[in-house]
Design an enzyme around this catalytic site. Structure first.
Site, PDB file in Angstrom:
ATOM      1  N   GLY A   5      28.443 -22.388 -15.881  1.00 46.62           N
ATOM      2  CA  GLY A   5      28.094 -23.373 -14.873  1.00 46.62           C
ATOM      3  C   GLY A   5      28.796 -24.701 -15.125  1.00 46.62           C
ATOM      4  O   GLY A   5      29.259 -24.974 -16.242  1.00 46.62           O
ATOM      5  N   CYS A   6      28.855 -25.537 -14.101  1.00 45.44           N
ATOM      6  CA  CYS A   6      29.601 -26.793 -14.207  1.00 45.44           C
ATOM      7  C   CYS A   6      28.919 -27.782 -15.152  1.00 45.44           C
ATOM      8  O   CYS A   6      29.550 -28.293 -16.088  1.00 45.44           O
ATOM      9  CB  CYS A   6      29.810 -27.403 -12.826  1.00 45.44           C
ATOM     10  SG  CYS A   6      28.318 -27.569 -11.819  1.00 45.44           S
TER      11      CYS A   6
END
Length: 326
Positions: free
Chosen positions: A130-131
């Site tokens: 995920g970012c």
């Protein structure tokens, strides 16, 4: 490498297409989007005018590709694989969160090259991080290796509006987001478990036991389009010179993650696959700052980096991008 893209109409797919069109070892075979089938890619991704005449398709010819990128929303990848068969020789890179956490029967390698490069190189399936998770854990991993995270970690991070995806919502449209700021999902963001999973992996490997600290994460919505800027606070008596030396050593062979000796800012990484990190000490408090582009190192840039590793080519191929630094 012949490539298929599923979920081709969103922000991540648009950036993925942009990178792959300029990748010297990549050829896009199909871009699937049921709602846009037959339309030109540039009808949706208008930034690609003059670069491609490809069209979206409803077909999914998996036998014609070497690797498939899943650009679905969270939860859709696992559902898709229950309904569709992808041949075993086709590699999969999933950008959703469906396979990031280790569990029985999950053969997806967590795609953070800074700690899993060897496993990614042998992987058939990769779960792209995920970012927020990428930005925060890259800031904390060397500290976990040092064994200095013995108390709860205070984390604050702000993200651009593209992190919420392309579909408009109450907190993404311009008149609300512009000149505004807000928090969401405090202490319960979905990326925290994968952050802890990686910290535990590194801390155990270094012989420092299990990671048991709490990540007290407050995410912020920013009034800009792209990028993540994070601060992480760890209490430690270790001298700053020892910490900086450890950070530089941890990332000495990482082509995109760099320790910087002076304070960093977001524009240094926007439009790149870089993560920049800086540390400062205030008494017994270690302040770590880290920043990435949420669409690139936080999504498709890292996905292409993983593809390069999986196919045994230069890790930074197609990703030598200039930041929007002014």
């Amino acid at each position: 490498m012949k490539i298929g893209i599923l979920g081709g109409a969103g922000y991540t797919a648009g950036e993925l297409i942009r990178i792959l069109l300029n990748h010297p070892e990549a050829e896009i075979t199909f871009i699937n989007s049921e709602s846009n089938a037959g339309n030109l890619i540039t009808d949706v991704h208008e930034g690609l005018y003059g670069e491609t005449d490809l069209r979206f398709t409803s077909d999914m010819p998996f036998d014609d590709v070497d690797v498939v990128f899943f650009c679905f929303g969270h939860g859709k990848s696992e559902a898709f694989l229950k309904e569709h068969k992808i041949t075993d020789n086709v590699k999969i890179i999933d950008l959703a969160q469906d396979f990031r956490l280790k569990r029985e029967g999950n053969d997806y390698v967590y795609g953070l090259p800074e700690i899993n490069r060897a496993d990614i190189a042998k992987a058939q399936h990769v779960a792209n991080p995920g970012c927020f998770a990428t930005c925060i854990q890259l800031g904390l991993l060397p500290a976990a290796k040092l064994g200095i995270i013995n108390d709860d970690v205070s984390v604050n991070a702000i993200t651009g509006s593209t992190g919420a995806g392309q579909k408009p919502g109450a907190t993404t449209h311009f008149s609300w987001r512009n000149n505004n700021m807000s928090i969401y999902k405090p202490f319960q963001h979905q990326h925290v478990p994968e952050i802890c999973q990686s910290l535990n992996q590194v801390q155990q490997l270094a012989g420092n036991g299990d990671f048991s600290a709490s990540i007290d994460f407050i995410p912020y919505r920013g009034d800009f389009a792209r990028g993540i800027f994070a601060t992480e606070v760890v209490k430690t008596e270790l001298p700053i010179d020892d910490i900086v030396a450890a950070y530089k050593d941890f990332y000495h062979d990482a082509p995109f993650t760099h320790y910087v000796d002076k304070p960093i800012d977001l524009k240094q990484v926007v439009n790149t696959n870089k993560c920049l990190i800086h540390c400062e000490k205030y008494g017994n408090k270690l302040l770590i700052t880290s920043c990435i582009d949420n669409l690139l190192k936080g999504a498709v840039g890292q996905a292409v980096q993983n593809m390069n590793v999986m196919f045994g080519i230069e890790e930074d191929m197609g990703l030598r991008l200039k930041p929007s630094a002014f």
